[in-house]
Design a protein around this motif. Sequence first.
Motif, short mmCIF file in Angstrom:
data_model
loop_
_atom_site.label_atom_id
_atom_site.label_comp_id
_atom_site.label_asym_id
_atom_site.label_seq_id
_atom_site.Cartn_x
_atom_site.Cartn_y
_atom_site.Cartn_z
N TRP A 152 0.83 -1.21 0.00
CA TRP A 152 0.00 0.00 0.00
C TRP A 152 0.86 1.26 0.00
CZ3 TRP A 152 -3.85 2.92 -0.94
CH2 TRP A 152 -4.08 4.08 -0.21
N ILE B 116 2.29 1.73 -3.57
CA ILE B 116 1.27 2.21 -4.52
C ILE B 116 0.90 3.66 -4.23
CG2 ILE B 116 -1.13 1.93 -5.22
CD1 ILE B 116 -0.77 -1.08 -4.75
N LYS B 117 0.73 3.99 -2.94
CA LYS B 117 0.37 5.37 -2.59
C LYS B 117 1.48 6.34 -2.98
CE LYS B 117 0.36 6.96 1.64
NZ LYS B 117 0.04 7.29 3.06
N THR B 118 2.74 5.93 -2.82
CA THR B 118 3.85 6.80 -3.18
C THR B 118 3.90 7.04 -4.68
OG1 THR B 118 5.11 5.99 -1.28
CG2 THR B 118 6.35 7.07 -3.04
N LEU B 119 3.66 5.98 -5.46
CA LEU B 119 3.69 6.12 -6.92
C LEU B 119 2.55 7.00 -7.42
CD1 LEU B 119 4.56 2.45 -7.98
CD2 LEU B 119 6.06 4.46 -8.06
N LEU B 120 1.40 6.89 -6.79
CA LEU B 120 0.23 7.64 -7.26
C LEU B 120 0.19 9.08 -6.75
CD1 LEU B 120 -2.55 4.91 -6.97
CD2 LEU B 120 -1.37 5.70 -9.04
N PHE B 121 0.52 9.25 -5.48
CA PHE B 121 0.30 10.57 -4.86
C PHE B 121 1.58 11.22 -4.33
CE2 PHE B 121 -3.41 7.84 -4.04
CZ PHE B 121 -4.34 8.50 -4.83
N GLU C 33 4.96 11.18 -1.61
CA GLU C 33 5.03 11.03 -0.15
C GLU C 33 6.01 12.05 0.40
OE1 GLU C 33 4.05 9.63 3.50
OE2 GLU C 33 3.21 8.91 1.62
#
Length: 331
Positions: A249, A252-257, A259
């Motif tokens: 998670w 995926i969160k780092t790639l999309l949004f 960090e």
Amino acid sequence: MSQTLLSVIVPAYNEEEAIEEFHRRLAPVLAALDCDAEIVFVNDGSSDATLDILHRLSEEDSRVTVLNLSRNFGKERAMSAGLDYAHGDAVAVIDADLQDPPEVIPELVAGWREGYDVVYAQRTRRHGESWFKRATAGAFYRVIQQLSRVHIPHDTGDFRLLSRRAVDALKQLREQHRFMKGLFSWVGFPQKPVRYERDPRHAGQTKWNYWKLWNFALDGLTAFSNVPLKIASYLGGLVAMLALTYGGWVIIKTLLFGEPVQGYPSMMVAILFLGGVQLIFIGVMGEYLGRMFDETKNRPLYFVQEYRPAQTVRPRLQHGATGKHRTSDGS
């Protein structure tokens, strides 16, 4: 001997205040039975006058055997020594503090004569004990019944009667960490409960504080269950899956949004949680490993400093001065 012989094993550690009263109550109970009897007092390294009193009782009562161990080995090993040296066709085990009333022994004998190899005394009430001790004891029995593959009766101590067949089976079990309540059940054979109310201690102080009881419970759990090791494996696998899921998670969160440079609290929580779980189960495995180490040393269970047999009992076995297993021919 023409009649049946009943042996009564009495482990004693610093029981100078209770031992004479115990003998006074036990003697008429045995006299009323239609069998011969011997009383095997096992002095487990007492530092008070217990041994002197036992010597006097052996002079006054020809049924008394005195087995004096070289030091304090603990109650479980003292009972094992008594089983090794008892000569009876049936063998009863009872404490000297009079919490277990000797007057129940005839009921145990009656159960044995019905054909049961193990007749155990099951407590219906525990007088003189705090609510906390009763609660923790009840919790322990519930836990071990769920975790162990051997059925260990609840509210049952060491007070019981064993046939010669059951005693001979127990004498073959020479493990170092001895949880006798479990061993009594492990040997199998027909078993029957006799219910009774446990009395308050007659005199003196109990030798079992909560720390000793905790370690005793730990011995019981590790001796008769490998469930803690299975829990370690299952929980370790579950934590690993959760960690992988969380890691996926985060990626995926780092790639999309993206960090920002944050996350110190969550990182510390994860590290402390995983580290704590690892340390707990390393400790669990260490408990089992320590018991394996003790078994590999193969030390005797006890040493005998003095053996004074009852005058009316002719020994049927030869015994050495240690707790090593001896066969019927003394080898």
